[in-house]
Design a protein around this motif. Structure first.
Motif, PDB file in Angstrom:
ATOM      1  N   LEU A 154      -7.043  13.363  -0.189  1.00 51.91           N
ATOM      2  CA  LEU A 154      -5.712  13.168   0.404  1.00 51.91           C
ATOM      3  C   LEU A 154      -5.229  11.747   0.161  1.00 51.91           C
ATOM      4  CD1 LEU A 154      -6.290  14.929   3.844  1.00 51.91           C
ATOM      5  CD2 LEU A 154      -5.189  15.870   1.811  1.00 51.91           C
ATOM      6  N   ASP A 155      -3.945  11.636  -0.071  1.00 54.20           N
ATOM      7  CA  ASP A 155      -3.358  10.312  -0.210  1.00 54.20           C
ATOM      8  C   ASP A 155      -2.880   9.908   1.177  1.00 54.20           C
ATOM      9  OD1 ASP A 155      -2.545   8.041  -1.338  1.00 54.20           O
ATOM     10  OD2 ASP A 155      -0.782   8.866  -2.327  1.00 54.20           O
ATOM     11  N   PHE A 156      -3.737   9.211   1.914  1.00 57.73           N
ATOM     12  CA  PHE A 156      -3.384   8.936   3.302  1.00 57.73           C
ATOM     13  C   PHE A 156      -2.878   7.513   3.475  1.00 57.73           C
ATOM     14  CE2 PHE A 156      -7.429   6.811   4.382  1.00 57.73           C
ATOM     15  CZ  PHE A 156      -8.302   7.356   3.456  1.00 57.73           C
ATOM     16  N   SER A 157      -2.589   7.181   4.717  1.00 54.98           N
ATOM     17  CA  SER A 157      -1.809   5.966   4.967  1.00 54.98           C
ATOM     18  C   SER A 157      -2.642   4.689   4.858  1.00 54.98           C
ATOM     19  CB  SER A 157      -1.181   6.021   6.359  1.00 54.98           C
ATOM     20  OG  SER A 157      -2.179   5.957   7.334  1.00 54.98           O
ATOM     21  N   THR A 158      -1.915   3.620   4.609  1.00 58.18           N
ATOM     22  CA  THR A 158      -2.522   2.298   4.641  1.00 58.18           C
ATOM     23  C   THR A 158      -1.889   1.514   5.790  1.00 58.18           C
ATOM     24  OG1 THR A 158      -0.870   1.365   3.157  1.00 58.18           O
ATOM     25  CG2 THR A 158      -2.869   2.244   2.137  1.00 58.18           C
ATOM     26  N   HIS A 159      -2.603   0.505   6.217  1.00 55.93           N
ATOM     27  CA  HIS A 159      -2.048  -0.447   7.167  1.00 55.93           C
ATOM     28  C   HIS A 159      -2.299  -1.831   6.580  1.00 55.93           C
ATOM     29  CE1 HIS A 159      -0.642  -1.987  10.958  1.00 55.93           C
ATOM     30  NE2 HIS A 159      -0.471  -0.762  11.423  1.00 55.93           N
ATOM     31  N   VAL A 160      -1.935  -2.868   7.316  1.00 54.48           N
ATOM     32  CA  VAL A 160      -2.175  -4.210   6.775  1.00 54.48           C
ATOM     33  C   VAL A 160      -3.199  -4.945   7.636  1.00 54.48           C
ATOM     34  CG1 VAL A 160      -0.018  -4.558   5.557  1.00 54.48           C
ATOM     35  CG2 VAL A 160      -0.107  -5.010   8.013  1.00 54.48           C
ATOM     36  N   VAL A 161      -3.995  -5.775   6.980  1.00 54.76           N
ATOM     37  CA  VAL A 161      -4.880  -6.692   7.702  1.00 54.76           C
ATOM     38  C   VAL A 161      -4.448  -8.100   7.341  1.00 54.76           C
ATOM     39  CG1 VAL A 161      -6.849  -5.118   7.780  1.00 54.76           C
ATOM     40  CG2 VAL A 161      -6.644  -6.690   5.883  1.00 54.76           C
ATOM     41  N   TYR A 162      -4.700  -9.026   8.259  1.00 58.72           N
ATOM     42  CA  TYR A 162      -4.268 -10.401   8.020  1.00 58.72           C
ATOM     43  C   TYR A 162      -5.366 -11.163   7.280  1.00 58.72           C
ATOM     44  CZ  TYR A 162      -2.604 -15.129   8.699  1.00 58.72           C
ATOM     45  OH  TYR A 162      -2.182 -16.418   8.476  1.00 58.72           O
ATOM     46  N   GLY A 179       0.834  -1.191   0.000  1.00 62.36           N
ATOM     47  CA  GLY A 179       0.000   0.000   0.000  1.00 62.36           C
ATOM     48  C   GLY A 179       0.872   1.246   0.000  1.00 62.36           C
ATOM     49  N   ARG A 180       0.346   2.293  -0.557  1.00 61.57           N
ATOM     50  CA  ARG A 180       1.096   3.552  -0.520  1.00 61.57           C
ATOM     51  C   ARG A 180       1.085   4.077   0.912  1.00 61.57           C
ATOM     52  NH1 ARG A 180       2.499   6.774  -4.098  1.00 61.57           N
ATOM     53  NH2 ARG A 180       1.594   8.600  -3.081  1.00 61.57           N
ATOM     54  N   LEU A 181       2.079   4.836   1.250  1.00 58.48           N
ATOM     55  CA  LEU A 181       2.198   5.424   2.587  1.00 58.48           C
ATOM     56  C   LEU A 181       1.901   4.392   3.672  1.00 58.48           C
ATOM     57  CD1 LEU A 181       0.395   8.803   1.908  1.00 58.48           C
ATOM     58  CD2 LEU A 181       2.820   8.490   2.344  1.00 58.48           C
ATOM     59  N   SER A 182       2.577   3.277   3.577  1.00 58.96           N
ATOM     60  CA  SER A 182       2.303   2.187   4.507  1.00 58.96           C
ATOM     61  C   SER A 182       2.796   2.529   5.905  1.00 58.96           C
ATOM     62  CB  SER A 182       2.994   0.923   4.015  1.00 58.96           C
ATOM     63  OG  SER A 182       2.891  -0.082   4.986  1.00 58.96           O
ATOM     64  N   GLU A 183       1.963   2.240   6.906  1.00 60.85           N
ATOM     65  CA  GLU A 183       2.398   2.398   8.295  1.00 60.85           C
ATOM     66  C   GLU A 183       3.128   1.141   8.760  1.00 60.85           C
ATOM     67  OE1 GLU A 183      -0.328   3.918  11.152  1.00 60.85           O
ATOM     68  OE2 GLU A 183      -1.245   5.302   9.732  1.00 60.85           O
ATOM     69  N   TRP A 184       3.074   0.101   7.961  1.00 59.80           N
ATOM     70  CA  TRP A 184       3.687  -1.180   8.317  1.00 59.80           C
ATOM     71  C   TRP A 184       5.147  -1.211   7.859  1.00 59.80           C
ATOM     72  CZ3 TRP A 184       2.890  -5.178  11.341  1.00 59.80           C
ATOM     73  CH2 TRP A 184       3.362  -6.456  11.021  1.00 59.80           C
ATOM     74  N   ARG A 185       5.402  -0.726   6.652  1.00 60.41           N
ATOM     75  CA  ARG A 185       6.758  -0.719   6.111  1.00 60.41           C
ATOM     76  C   ARG A 185       7.122   0.689   5.644  1.00 60.41           C
ATOM     77  NH1 ARG A 185       8.437  -5.872   4.394  1.00 60.41           N
ATOM     78  NH2 ARG A 185       6.774  -7.419   4.362  1.00 60.41           N
ATOM     79  N   ASP A 186       8.412   0.973   5.535  1.00 64.17           N
ATOM     80  CA  ASP A 186       8.817   2.276   5.019  1.00 64.17           C
ATOM     81  C   ASP A 186       8.915   2.220   3.486  1.00 64.17           C
ATOM     82  OD1 ASP A 186      11.223   1.096   4.325  1.00 64.17           O
ATOM     83  OD2 ASP A 186      12.326   1.890   6.050  1.00 64.17           O
ATOM     84  N   ASP A 187       9.346   3.326   2.887  1.00 63.96           N
ATOM     85  CA  ASP A 187       9.383   3.412   1.419  1.00 63.96           C
ATOM     86  C   ASP A 187      10.330   2.392   0.794  1.00 63.96           C
ATOM     87  OD1 ASP A 187       7.586   5.392   1.602  1.00 63.96           O
ATOM     88  OD2 ASP A 187       9.028   7.042   1.412  1.00 63.96           O
ATOM     89  N   HIS A 188      11.273   1.901   1.593  1.00 68.62           N
ATOM     90  CA  HIS A 188      12.224   0.922   1.055  1.00 68.62           C
ATOM     91  C   HIS A 188      11.771  -0.513   1.329  1.00 68.62           C
ATOM     92  CE1 HIS A 188      14.822   4.327   0.401  1.00 68.62           C
ATOM     93  NE2 HIS A 188      14.666   4.684   1.668  1.00 68.62           N
ATOM     94  N   GLY A 189      10.564  -0.667   1.829  1.00 70.91           N
ATOM     95  CA  GLY A 189      10.042  -2.021   2.086  1.00 70.91           C
ATOM     96  C   GLY A 189      10.488  -2.602   3.412  1.00 70.91           C
ATOM     97  N   ARG A 190      11.142  -1.796   4.219  1.00 71.57           N
ATOM     98  CA  ARG A 190      11.589  -2.306   5.527  1.00 71.57           C
ATOM     99  C   ARG A 190      10.503  -2.076   6.570  1.00 71.57           C
ATOM    100  NH1 ARG A 190      16.990   0.786   4.505  1.00 71.57           N
ATOM    101  NH2 ARG A 190      15.541   2.445   5.032  1.00 71.57           N
ATOM    102  N   LEU A 191      10.369  -3.075   7.429  1.00 72.22           N
ATOM    103  CA  LEU A 191       9.370  -2.978   8.490  1.00 72.22           C
ATOM    104  C   LEU A 191       9.691  -1.794   9.406  1.00 72.22           C
ATOM    105  CD1 LEU A 191       7.028  -4.951   9.407  1.00 72.22           C
ATOM    106  CD2 LEU A 191       8.654  -5.743  11.134  1.00 72.22           C
ATOM    107  N   HIS A 192       8.662  -1.003   9.776  1.00 71.62           N
ATOM    108  CA  HIS A 192       8.910   0.073  10.737  1.00 71.62           C
ATOM    109  C   HIS A 192       9.334  -0.558  12.068  1.00 71.62           C
ATOM    110  CE1 HIS A 192       7.781   3.555   8.453  1.00 71.62           C
ATOM    111  NE2 HIS A 192       6.674   2.977   8.054  1.00 71.62           N
ATOM    112  N   PRO A 193      10.313   0.024  12.747  1.00 76.28           N
ATOM    113  CA  PRO A 193      10.885  -0.638  13.935  1.00 76.28           C
ATOM    114  C   PRO A 193       9.857  -0.963  15.008  1.00 76.28           C
ATOM    115  CG  PRO A 193      12.109   1.366  13.375  1.00 76.28           C
ATOM    116  CD  PRO A 193      10.969   1.284  12.427  1.00 76.28           C
ATOM    117  N   HIS A 194       8.838  -0.111  15.169  1.00 73.57           N
ATOM    118  CA  HIS A 194       7.884  -0.378  16.256  1.00 73.57           C
ATOM    119  C   HIS A 194       6.947  -1.537  15.946  1.00 73.57           C
ATOM    120  CE1 HIS A 194       6.583   3.203  13.933  1.00 73.57           C
ATOM    121  NE2 HIS A 194       5.426   2.599  13.906  1.00 73.57           N
ATOM    122  N   TYR A 195       7.086  -2.150  14.788  1.00 71.71           N
ATOM    123  CA  TYR A 195       6.272  -3.337  14.497  1.00 71.71           C
ATOM    124  C   TYR A 195       7.089  -4.623  14.575  1.00 71.71           C
ATOM    125  CZ  TYR A 195       2.319  -0.490  13.171  1.00 71.71           C
ATOM    126  OH  TYR A 195       1.267   0.382  13.208  1.00 71.71           O
ATOM    127  N   ALA A 196       8.342  -4.515  15.002  1.00 69.00           N
ATOM    128  CA  ALA A 196       9.202  -5.707  15.015  1.00 69.00           C
ATOM    129  C   ALA A 196       8.627  -6.813  15.889  1.00 69.00           C
ATOM    130  CB  ALA A 196      10.604  -5.319  15.495  1.00 69.00           C
TER     131      ALA A 196
END
Lengths: 461, 192
Positions: free
Chosen positions: A394-402, A9-26
């Motif tokens: 607005l192009d706002f954030s996405t998150h992930v669902v399982y 997803g664009r503007l993902s809250e799960w991963r950053d622009d480089h596809g790396r997981l945001h640290p607080h989701y480790a």
């Protein structure tokens, strides 16, 4: 290895622009990997079972019993983001409260008169009325989207009967029970809805006596879309749940509840309905006469209007002498000829909203709609420019669902409804986290009324 | 992770639980829907048992139609009588009665009762296919009645005295109430 995500997803809250997981989701990602698809599928099944057993419902159609869909993967809000959000929400609440007081008191010159007088919720009867402690707004809900990098933008204010606080609580409770592994290692800010609400009840009815005020929750009945919330709050607060015919205004001007054991005087009505006079004739006059406290008070609804929303930043500057902490979505007043022309020329990239709409009703996200709907909306705003506003998309954030069946994560648009309470002493409490609402696949409309999911939301301490 | 709020419970039906119109209405209908569900279930179970015993005088089809008619139901074209009594969305099948009872329970009942009803309804929802024979219906209904018996326990615990009062205790309570009423009305009468 981190679980596969289908279509980033664009503007993902799960991963950053480089596809790396945001640290607080480790920690959450690690729990996902360790548990594996079979356990996750079973836990997700259990969560649906618990939702059904506990009667956790949100009705889209009163004829259909519908449980609330949830996703247990938490949304994690870093402490520095929350500091900005909570300060901004509290600031906005105070400014709106001052505006409403000025509007019905000595007068205001922030919002143009044609806007105020064309507002369905403007109440001439309230002119000259002063509620105790000048408190007009008690419970406030605000819808935000995240544009990335900690930039949260306000989409709208909810001041009539903002619902969702118990959806926030219940989603969190179910996720904590079914997926305790997610929370390991996280320190999440707590909050206490029960004590905050009871303190509010006490503070708005200070003359109620040593045992405290008698408070009731006024509901529109068990087929109302958010009835679960009414019932849950009644249980949580120990406040009887009443319908309109259960209440009446006595000859002494006080409000009474009819019970088999006789009539009981009521000090506080936490109303979960808009049309007071239809449900309880005379209730509004009892409030104006100071015989009963109403939560929310009568008159604050004017700031629920989507057009009045445009002037809230100016209210903050004028009444508080501060700069707004939170941005709001750029919006256009269709009563103004220049702005109306702009909206027509750029219709295909705007969001058109009904001024009195709620729950996603009357919201047209034009980039997501076809040509035929474009023509219909164009005709609508031409014929009734006083009933709509235009807002930039607005192009706002996405998150992930399982997704249990695909054993993968799926990006979806998310927003955040944050709740705040102002008590009789003017203290504002903003409940950490809020309700994260997840849009259906392929949609940007996140309201529960539009069939979206709820997601647990944590604020890191 | 820090906990946030206690689980709300509606079990505390104490002195501050008012019996308003809305609560009385929902209590009444909760009871009526449950009684209907019980009535049909018991009838079908009896029928299933006689059928299993091979009663030569049993006309199951006639009895099913009679049971439906007594509930004001006719069997729609293409549907079986068993379906009509058991699962149809007709307002009077066992399943429909339980679903209606759940709506009333959401207004007035403790959360444990809502959970009992959800468990009973889930029996029907989780069937791959609905029972086609009396024997299969009997199995389903026996499990449902076990769950509803739990619901009875919930109601008993929440709304009624768990131990019945003796006649002497009932009389003493009546006398106390009379005295209290006299004391309350005495100053008013003197004032008049």
């Amino acid at each position: 290895m981190v679980m596969r995500t289908v279509g980033e997803g664009r503007l993902s809250e799960w991963r950053d622009d480089h596809g790396r997981l945001h640290p607080h989701y480790a920690g959450v990602a690690s729990a996902l990997e360790q548990l594996g698809p079979e356990v996750l599928a079973e836990r997700w099944r259990q969560s649906r079972r618990q939702v059904a057993r506990d009667g956790f419902t949100f009705y889209l159609d009163p004829r259909e019993y519908r449980t609330t869909p949830i996703d247990m993967l938490p949304r994690v809000i870093p402490a520095e983001h929350w500091a900005q959000i909570s300060a901004g929400v509290a600031q906005r609440l105070r400014a709106i409260n001052r505006f409403v007081g000025a509007l019905y008191g000595d007068g205001q010159d922030v919002v143009p008169n044609d806007v105020v007088y064309s507002c369905d919720y403007f109440l001439p009867e309230a002119e000259g009325f002063r509620p105790p402690s000048d408190l007009w707004v008690h419970i406030y809900g605000i819808d935000l989207v995240h544009l990335g990098d900690g930039r949260y933008v306000i989409l709208e204010d909810n001041l009539r009967v903002p619902s969702g606080i118990t959806y926030q609580m219940k989603t969190l409770e179910i996720a904590a029970r079914q997926m305790p592994e997610f929370a390991e290692g996280y320190n999440v800010l707590p909050y206490d809805v029960r004590e905050t609400y009871l303190e509010l009840f006490r503070s708005v009815a200070p003359d109620a006596g040593p045992d405290g005020p008698v408070a009731v929750i006024l509901t529109d009945g068990k087929f109302g879309s958010a009835f679960f919330e009414h019932r849950y709050l009644s249980d949580l607060l120990g406040a009887p749940l009443v319908e309109g015919p259960d209440l009446y205004v006595g000859h002494d001007g006080r409000v009474y509840a009819r019970t088999v054991d006789g009539d009981r005087a009521v000090d506080v009505v936490y109303r979960r309905i808009q049309d007071l006079e239809i449900f309880v004739p005379g209730l509004r006059d009892a409030y104006f006469a100071g015989k009963v406290a109403l939560i929310n008070g009568v008159g604050a609804e004017v700031a629920d209007d989507k057009l009045v929303f445009l002037w809230v930043p100016e209210m903050i500057r004028r009444y508080l002498g501060e700069e707004p902490i939170l941005e709001q979505a750029p919006s256009h007043n269709l009563l103004d000829a220049e702005e109306r022309r702009y909206a027509h020329e750029n219709l295909e990239r705007l969001v058109i909203k009904s001024r009195r709409g709620y729950g996603g009703i009357g919201v047209y996200v034009m980039p997501d709609l076809g040509e035929e709907t474009h023509a219909q909306v164009r005709a609508l705003i031409l014929s009734k420019p006083d009933e709509f506003i235009a807002q930039e998309t607005l192009d706002f954030s996405t998150h992930v669902v399982y997704d249990e069946e695909g054993e993968q994560l799926e990006p979806r648009y998310v927003d955040l409804r944050v709740f705040a309470v102002q008590d009789g002493e003017g203290r504002v409490s903003v409940f950490p986290g809020g309700l994260t609402r997840v849009a259906r696949a392929g949609s940007r409309v996140t309201n529960n009324s539009s069939g979206g999911l709820c997601k647990p939301t944590w604020v890191l301490a | 992770m820090t906990t946030t709020n206690p689980d709300p419970r509606s079990m505390e039906l104490g002195v501050d639980r008012w019996l308003t119109d809305a609560r009385a209405y929902n209590l009444l209908w909760l009871g009526r829907w449950l009684e209907r569900a019980y009535g049909i279930a018991r009838g079908l179970l009896w029928l299933a048992q006689r059928d299993a015993e091979g009663d030569p005088n049993l006309d199951a089809v006639l009895m099913l139609h009679t049971a439906a008619a007594s509930r004001g139901m006719s069997v729609p074209e293409g549907a079986t009588t068993l379906d009509t009594l058991l699962v149809a969305r007709n307002g009077a099948s066992v399943r429909a009665c339980l679903e209606s009872a759940r709506y009333n329970a959401t207004f007035v009942a403790p959360v444990e009762l809502i959970q009992n009803l959800a468990d009973a309804i889930a029996l029907f929802e989780e069937q791959d296919e609905q029972p086609a024979t009396l024997a299969a219906a009997g199995d389903l209904l026996r499990r449902m009645l076990e769950i509803l018996d739990e619901a009875h326990g919930t109601v008993e615990q929440a709304w009624f005295h768990s131990e019945p009062l003796s006649e002497e205790e009932v009389y003493q309570r009546f006398v106390q109430q009379q005295q209290q009423q006299q004391q309350q009305s005495a100053p008013q009468a003197a004032g008049e």
